[in-house]
Design an enzyme around this catalytic site. Structure first.
Site, PDB file in Angstrom:
ATOM      1  N   GLN A 211       0.749 113.800 -82.768  1.00  0.00           N
ATOM      2  CA  GLN A 211       1.016 112.831 -83.819  1.00  0.00           C
ATOM      3  C   GLN A 211       2.508 112.766 -84.185  1.00  0.00           C
ATOM      4  O   GLN A 211       3.274 113.691 -83.911  1.00  0.00           O
ATOM      5  CB  GLN A 211       0.210 113.181 -85.074  1.00  0.00           C
ATOM      6  CG  GLN A 211      -1.279 112.891 -84.958  1.00  0.00           C
ATOM      7  CD  GLN A 211      -1.955 112.990 -86.302  1.00  0.00           C
ATOM      8  OE1 GLN A 211      -2.612 113.972 -86.594  1.00  0.00           O
ATOM      9  NE2 GLN A 211      -1.788 111.956 -87.133  1.00  0.00           N
ATOM     10  N   HIS A 212       2.867 111.666 -84.826  1.00  0.00           N
ATOM     11  CA  HIS A 212       4.136 111.477 -85.554  1.00  0.00           C
ATOM     12  C   HIS A 212       5.381 111.288 -84.696  1.00  0.00           C
ATOM     13  O   HIS A 212       6.429 110.920 -85.230  1.00  0.00           O
ATOM     14  CB  HIS A 212       4.415 112.656 -86.510  1.00  0.00           C
ATOM     15  CG  HIS A 212       3.271 113.079 -87.356  1.00  0.00           C
ATOM     16  ND1 HIS A 212       2.477 112.174 -88.033  1.00  0.00           N
ATOM     17  CD2 HIS A 212       2.778 114.310 -87.648  1.00  0.00           C
ATOM     18  CE1 HIS A 212       1.549 112.849 -88.709  1.00  0.00           C
ATOM     19  NE2 HIS A 212       1.698 114.132 -88.487  1.00  0.00           N
TER      20      HIS A 212
ATOM     21  N   ASP B 295      -3.908 113.541 -81.720  1.00  0.00           N
ATOM     22  CA  ASP B 295      -4.653 114.685 -81.190  1.00  0.00           C
ATOM     23  C   ASP B 295      -5.682 115.221 -82.178  1.00  0.00           C
ATOM     24  O   ASP B 295      -6.766 115.664 -81.779  1.00  0.00           O
ATOM     25  CB  ASP B 295      -3.707 115.789 -80.712  1.00  0.00           C
ATOM     26  CG  ASP B 295      -2.658 116.172 -81.744  1.00  0.00           C
ATOM     27  OD1 ASP B 295      -2.648 115.617 -82.863  1.00  0.00           O
ATOM     28  OD2 ASP B 295      -1.815 117.038 -81.409  1.00  0.00           O
TER      29      ASP B 295
END
Length: 491
Positions: free
Chosen positions: A80-81, A243
């Protein structure tokens, strides 16, 4: 047959799922490099991900022993991110800044001030932005790479980029998008005003991908990639997700009452919610899920990354580390470790460093230090679980995944620390499995509930139940951990 792809920080995993039988036929893995600097920079070149995907895919297909043309769909899970920026030709502008990057802490604080502080951010976005989220990386890029920033035509998260590489289309889905910091989790749409604040000409707003539902396809595999991988024509790529969102599907966590906990490089705890559950505590990220609904979550920056550092310090293999862990008692004879080797996200201490407390001439042993790092990282997850419980989420069983879950002793420490039943899924590669299950959901039209019931099974032999005496002893040590947090960091 369906492919599940999980592009994590350390490497890419690929699995081949027979969705009708609910079994994995093959698995593959290829590691990634990491750009790591003392100023908190953590970056990767996106082409490393695609190269690793191809290598891991080859291993998985070979192990499965199938014709790749049997593959009907692909689902992608991604860390992520991370910020991936492309120009108008689809070329990568610079390395992707990752979730574990803290170099943009100053920019995050500035954006948090713009939002009016933590409480105002909660009201507006449903979460409090942190340095790990994507939004501060954009402001950082504007400050430090102005030319590349001016040429941004597409803003993607890591799994979005892999979907683009596979299909040639630009899209995002709600789960992963909700961790960007420019997304309203209640209304489930982009918050473009914060992007306009970063850059007033509107080009960031225009660079956002279209949002699609979790069950919708991102597209079909483009001809060039199909030829490279030996796939047939018309292979569907599902929406994919972050994820953690894919890990929820891969552990059957698509209904209330189940808690998933991951002992990976970082640590996560999350549970399904049928409504947007916004906690007053900034540590709880009220993300959307990639299965419909929401996925309130906490994430700690240091888990097996911290235990591996101690293991490496003592030049121990995993068996040796576990032997040391076995020798030390609950509480490591008074040693407490705050394992913030990479700063910390929950609690929000991005600039923190690790601390060892309670050392003396009698307890300074390898065994106690190994026990202290495992307890310290597990206490961080307990801190997060308490926040989820305070927000109203309950569950009587923890489904444990990640590398640390392979240790029977660590599973027992989790059971005692959380005072809950712990069990591992049969298939530990939960995020990759979740991607494959989501692909089957997208292509076959079968319900996600039916697919998870068939494809996600728990390993009864892994079960650990809390031991009353150790629960009490762990609680006493955990409270000392909390006192140390307060004394050293004001938490």
């Amino acid at each position: 047959m369906y492919l599940g792809i999980d592009c994590g920080t350390q490497g890419t995993k690929v699995v081949v799922l027979d969705a009708e039988q609910g079994v994995l036929l093959g698995e593959g893995y290829s590691p990634h490099e990491l750009i790591s600097l003392n100023n908190g920079r953590r970056e990767q070149h996106p082409q490393w991900w695609t190269e690793a995907l191809v290598r891991a895919y080859g291993q998985a297909i070979a192990q499965a022993g199938i014709n790749p043309r049997q593959i009907a769909g692909i689902g992608v899970s991604g860390q992520q991110h991370g910020l991936v920026t492309l120009d108008s030709h689809g070329e990568i502008l610079r390395p992707a800044k990752l979730w574990c990057d803290t170099e943009s802490t100053a920019e995050n604080n500035e954006l948090l001030d713009y939002l009016g502080g933590a409480d105002a951010a909660l009201q507006r976005l449903g979460l409090v932005i942190a340095p790990g989220y994507t939004v501060s990386k954009l402001l950082w890029m504007k400050r430090h790479f102005a030319d590349e920033f001016s040429r941004i035509a597409h803003i993607l998260l890591p799994h979005d980029y892999l979907n683009y590489w596979l299909t040639g289309t630009f899209c995002a889905e709600y789960g992963d998008a909700s961790g960007s910091g420019y997304f309203d989790i209640r209304q489930r749409n982009w918050d473009t005003a914060i992007l306009d604040h970063i850059d007033g000409d509107g080009h960031l707003r225009a660079a956002l991908p279209a949002l699609i539902e979790s069950h919708q396809p991102a597209g079909v595999v483009r001809a060039e990639v199909a030829e490279l991988l030996g796939l047939g024509t018309g292979v569907v790529v599902s929406s994919g997700g972050g994820d953690n969102m894919m890990g929820a599907i891969g552990t059957g966590n698509i209904r209330q009452g189940i808690i998933t906990m991951s002992l990976g490089t970082s640590g996560t705890v999350y549970a399904h919610s049928d409504k947007a559950l916004v906690s007053p505590n900034a540590g709880v990220a009220a993300f959307c899920s990639s299965a419909g609904g929401w996925l309130p979550l906490i994430c700690t920056m240091n888990l097996t990354s911290a235990s591996s550092a101690v293991q490496k310090l003592f030049q121990l293999d995993i068996a040796g580390f576990n032997d040391c862990l076995q020798q030390a008692p609950v509480g490591a004879e008074g040693i407490i470790m705050l394992p913030f080797l990479n700063g910390e996200r929950v609690p929000a201490l991005p600039q923190a460093s690790a601390s060892l407390l309670g050392l003396n001439s009698l307890n300074l042993t390898q065994a106690n230090l190994c026990r202290a790092v495992v307890e310290g990282t597990t206490f961080g997850l307990r801190y997060g679980l308490d926040l989820l419980r305070d927000a109203g989420l309950q569950g009587d069983t923890i489904r444990l995944i990640g590398g640390g879950a392979k240790s029977a002793l660590w599973r027992q420490i989790v059971a005692d620390t959380m005072n809950a039943r712990v069990v591992c899924p049969v298939i530990g590669e939960a995020a990759a499995l979740g991607g494959a299950i989501q692909a089957a959901w997208c292509v076959s039209g079968e319900s996600l509930t039916a697919l998870t019931e068939r494809c996600v099974q728990v390993d009864d032999s892994s079960e650990k139940l809390p031991v009353a005496t150790d629960v009490a002893a762990s609680e006493e040590v955990y409270q000392r951990y909390r006192q140390a947090l307060q004394q050293l960091h004001g938490v």
